[in-house]
Design a protein around this motif. Structure first.
Motif, PDB file in Angstrom:
ATOM      1  N   SER A 191     118.685  54.768  93.411  1.00 21.90           N
ATOM      2  CA  SER A 191     119.918  54.158  93.926  1.00 21.90           C
ATOM      3  C   SER A 191     121.053  54.318  92.917  1.00 21.90           C
ATOM      4  O   SER A 191     120.819  54.478  91.707  1.00 21.90           O
ATOM      5  CB  SER A 191     119.704  52.677  94.205  1.00 21.90           C
ATOM      6  N   ALA A 192     122.284  54.261  93.404  1.00 19.77           N
ATOM      7  CA  ALA A 192     123.458  54.356  92.532  1.00 19.77           C
ATOM      8  C   ALA A 192     123.417  53.268  91.461  1.00 19.77           C
ATOM      9  O   ALA A 192     123.737  53.533  90.295  1.00 19.77           O
ATOM     10  CB  ALA A 192     124.735  54.263  93.362  1.00 19.77           C
ATOM     11  N   GLN A 193     123.016  52.057  91.824  1.00 11.41           N
ATOM     12  CA  GLN A 193     122.951  50.959  90.852  1.00 11.41           C
ATOM     13  C   GLN A 193     121.916  51.258  89.774  1.00 11.41           C
ATOM     14  O   GLN A 193     122.172  51.052  88.585  1.00 11.41           O
ATOM     15  CB  GLN A 193     122.614  49.636  91.544  1.00 11.41           C
ATOM     16  N   THR A 194     120.751  51.755  90.162  1.00 10.88           N
ATOM     17  CA  THR A 194     119.698  52.075  89.193  1.00 10.88           C
ATOM     18  C   THR A 194     120.163  53.171  88.226  1.00 10.88           C
ATOM     19  O   THR A 194     119.976  53.062  87.013  1.00 10.88           O
ATOM     20  CB  THR A 194     118.412  52.514  89.928  1.00 10.88           C
ATOM     21  N   ILE A 195     120.791  54.209  88.758  1.00  7.06           N
ATOM     22  CA  ILE A 195     121.275  55.299  87.902  1.00  7.06           C
ATOM     23  C   ILE A 195     122.400  54.806  87.006  1.00  7.06           C
ATOM     24  O   ILE A 195     122.461  55.142  85.817  1.00  7.06           O
ATOM     25  CB  ILE A 195     121.717  56.508  88.753  1.00  7.06           C
ATOM     26  N   HIS A 196     123.293  54.005  87.543  1.00  7.53           N
ATOM     27  CA  HIS A 196     124.400  53.438  86.757  1.00  7.53           C
ATOM     28  C   HIS A 196     123.856  52.649  85.567  1.00  7.53           C
ATOM     29  O   HIS A 196     124.312  52.814  84.430  1.00  7.53           O
ATOM     30  CB  HIS A 196     125.259  52.542  87.668  1.00  7.53           C
ATOM     31  N   ASP A 197     122.855  51.814  85.815  1.00  6.57           N
ATOM     32  CA  ASP A 197     122.259  51.019  84.743  1.00  6.57           C
ATOM     33  C   ASP A 197     121.505  51.902  83.751  1.00  6.57           C
ATOM     34  O   ASP A 197     121.503  51.642  82.545  1.00  6.57           O
ATOM     35  CB  ASP A 197     121.333  49.951  85.325  1.00  6.57           C
ATOM     36  N   HIS A 198     120.883  52.955  84.245  1.00  9.76           N
ATOM     37  CA  HIS A 198     120.177  53.927  83.397  1.00  9.76           C
ATOM     38  C   HIS A 198     121.171  54.582  82.427  1.00  9.76           C
ATOM     39  O   HIS A 198     120.916  54.670  81.226  1.00  9.76           O
ATOM     40  CB  HIS A 198     119.518  54.971  84.304  1.00  9.76           C
ATOM     41  N   ILE A 199     122.300  55.004  82.955  1.00 17.64           N
ATOM     42  CA  ILE A 199     123.357  55.622  82.133  1.00 17.64           C
ATOM     43  C   ILE A 199     123.855  54.632  81.095  1.00 17.64           C
ATOM     44  O   ILE A 199     123.979  54.961  79.912  1.00 17.64           O
ATOM     45  CB  ILE A 199     124.512  56.127  83.036  1.00 17.64           C
ATOM     46  N   ARG A 200     124.150  53.406  81.519  1.00 19.94           N
ATOM     47  CA  ARG A 200     124.659  52.376  80.600  1.00 19.94           C
ATOM     48  C   ARG A 200     123.663  52.086  79.484  1.00 19.94           C
ATOM     49  O   ARG A 200     124.045  51.933  78.325  1.00 19.94           O
ATOM     50  CB  ARG A 200     124.946  51.076  81.362  1.00 19.94           C
ATOM     51  N   GLY A 201     122.390  51.994  79.835  1.00 21.68           N
ATOM     52  CA  GLY A 201     121.373  51.654  78.849  1.00 21.68           C
ATOM     53  C   GLY A 201     121.152  52.735  77.806  1.00 21.68           C
ATOM     54  O   GLY A 201     120.743  52.436  76.686  1.00 21.68           O
ATOM     55  N   LEU A 202     121.427  53.979  78.148  1.00 21.53           N
ATOM     56  CA  LEU A 202     121.177  55.087  77.224  1.00 21.53           C
ATOM     57  C   LEU A 202     122.441  55.600  76.536  1.00 21.53           C
ATOM     58  O   LEU A 202     122.372  56.506  75.711  1.00 21.53           O
ATOM     59  CB  LEU A 202     120.485  56.240  77.957  1.00 21.53           C
ATOM     60  N   ALA A 203     123.603  55.045  76.881  1.00 23.64           N
ATOM     61  CA  ALA A 203     124.868  55.498  76.273  1.00 23.64           C
ATOM     62  C   ALA A 203     125.189  54.685  75.030  1.00 23.64           C
ATOM     63  O   ALA A 203     124.985  53.480  75.021  1.00 23.64           O
ATOM     64  CB  ALA A 203     126.008  55.367  77.285  1.00 23.64           C
ATOM     65  N   PRO A 204     125.663  55.269  73.988  1.00 23.66           N
ATOM     66  CA  PRO A 204     125.967  56.694  73.844  1.00 23.66           C
ATOM     67  C   PRO A 204     124.777  57.518  73.348  1.00 23.66           C
ATOM     68  O   PRO A 204     124.817  58.737  73.376  1.00 23.66           O
ATOM     69  CB  PRO A 204     127.078  56.710  72.804  1.00 23.66           C
ATOM     70  N   PHE A 205     123.727  56.860  72.879  1.00 18.42           N
ATOM     71  CA  PHE A 205     122.586  57.594  72.352  1.00 18.42           C
ATOM     72  C   PHE A 205     121.301  56.958  72.846  1.00 18.42           C
ATOM     73  O   PHE A 205     121.217  55.739  72.857  1.00 18.42           O
ATOM     74  CB  PHE A 205     122.609  57.602  70.814  1.00 18.42           C
ATOM     75  N   PRO A 206     120.345  57.698  73.269  1.00 16.20           N
ATOM     76  CA  PRO A 206     120.257  59.150  73.274  1.00 16.20           C
ATOM     77  C   PRO A 206     121.041  59.811  74.401  1.00 16.20           C
ATOM     78  O   PRO A 206     121.291  60.999  74.371  1.00 16.20           O
ATOM     79  CB  PRO A 206     118.768  59.421  73.422  1.00 16.20           C
ATOM     80  N   GLY A 207     121.438  59.035  75.404  1.00  9.73           N
ATOM     81  CA  GLY A 207     122.254  59.560  76.499  1.00  9.73           C
ATOM     82  C   GLY A 207     121.425  59.999  77.686  1.00  9.73           C
ATOM     83  O   GLY A 207     120.449  60.715  77.545  1.00  9.73           O
ATOM     84  N   ALA A 208     121.830  59.533  78.864  1.00 18.37           N
ATOM     85  CA  ALA A 208     121.217  59.999  80.117  1.00 18.37           C
ATOM     86  C   ALA A 208     121.800  61.378  80.412  1.00 18.37           C
ATOM     87  O   ALA A 208     122.976  61.623  80.167  1.00 18.37           O
ATOM     88  CB  ALA A 208     121.537  59.028  81.247  1.00 18.37           C
TER      89      ALA A 208
END
Length: 177
Positions: free
Chosen positions: A85-102
């Motif tokens: 889902s968009a929410q799951t991917i959004h949270d995935h990106i937030r959790g990995l930014a800036p390192f190691p990065g999605a």
């Protein structure tokens, strides 16, 4: 953030003092890291101040239920699964930014390249997961869509979308992943 009494096990000692912080919708791994580092210094300072003043800190045992081990994040875990889902991917990106990065794979004209997605926003859109929906780089997810905002090619600096797209053709309908 906890001030803990040391014991033999990993993070098993009783908690002496604790400070909490909310995680806001615009926080990412980097902003949370910085805030937690500041709170760590504060909880240590507060604990030392109390001990110097002759106060006895109350040790509170940590519950054994729910204990988990957080292993190192693998490269495979950083890859974006556009069928989520968009929410799951959004949270995935937030959790990995800036390192190691999605990251995702995008054909920028010379074959697929690894591109980190450092910031995105949830938006409307429907299409096959990973499909580019428009010129604003809206990407269809399994449920909903994301507009990509900050991206980083391998070996390059992070760029806002408008600068990233200069000299790159990413037409609607192209799939990324």
């Amino acid at each position: 953030v906890c001030l803990m009494q040391m014991e033999k096990g990993l993070d098993t000692g009783p908690v002496l003092l604790q400070l909490k912080t909310p995680i806001g919708p615009k926080d990412n791994g980097g902003s949370l890291h910085d805030r937690l580092a500041q709170l760590g210094a504060e909880v240590l300072r507060d604990g030392l101040t109390l001990v110097r003043a002759g106060m006895m800190l109350q040790a509170e045992a940590q519950p054994e239920a729910g204990v988990t081990y957080a292993r190192k994040i693998s490269n495979d875990e950083c890859k974006i699964d556009w069928s989520a889902s968009a929410q799951t991917i959004h949270d995935h990106i937030r959790g990995l930014a800036p390192f190691p990065g999605a990251y995702t794979m995008i054909d920028l004209g010379k074959g697929p390249e690894r591109v980190k997605i450092l910031r995105a926003t949830i938006t409307e859109g429907v299409g096959a997961p990973g499909q580019i929906l428009d010129d604003a780089l809206t990407i269809a997810c399994g449920n909903g869509a994301l507009r990509l905002l900050d991206l980083q090619r391998a070996g390059a600096k992070a760029l806002p979308l408008d600068l990233f797209l200069r000299g790159v053709s990413l037409p609607a309908g192209q799939r990324i992943g």
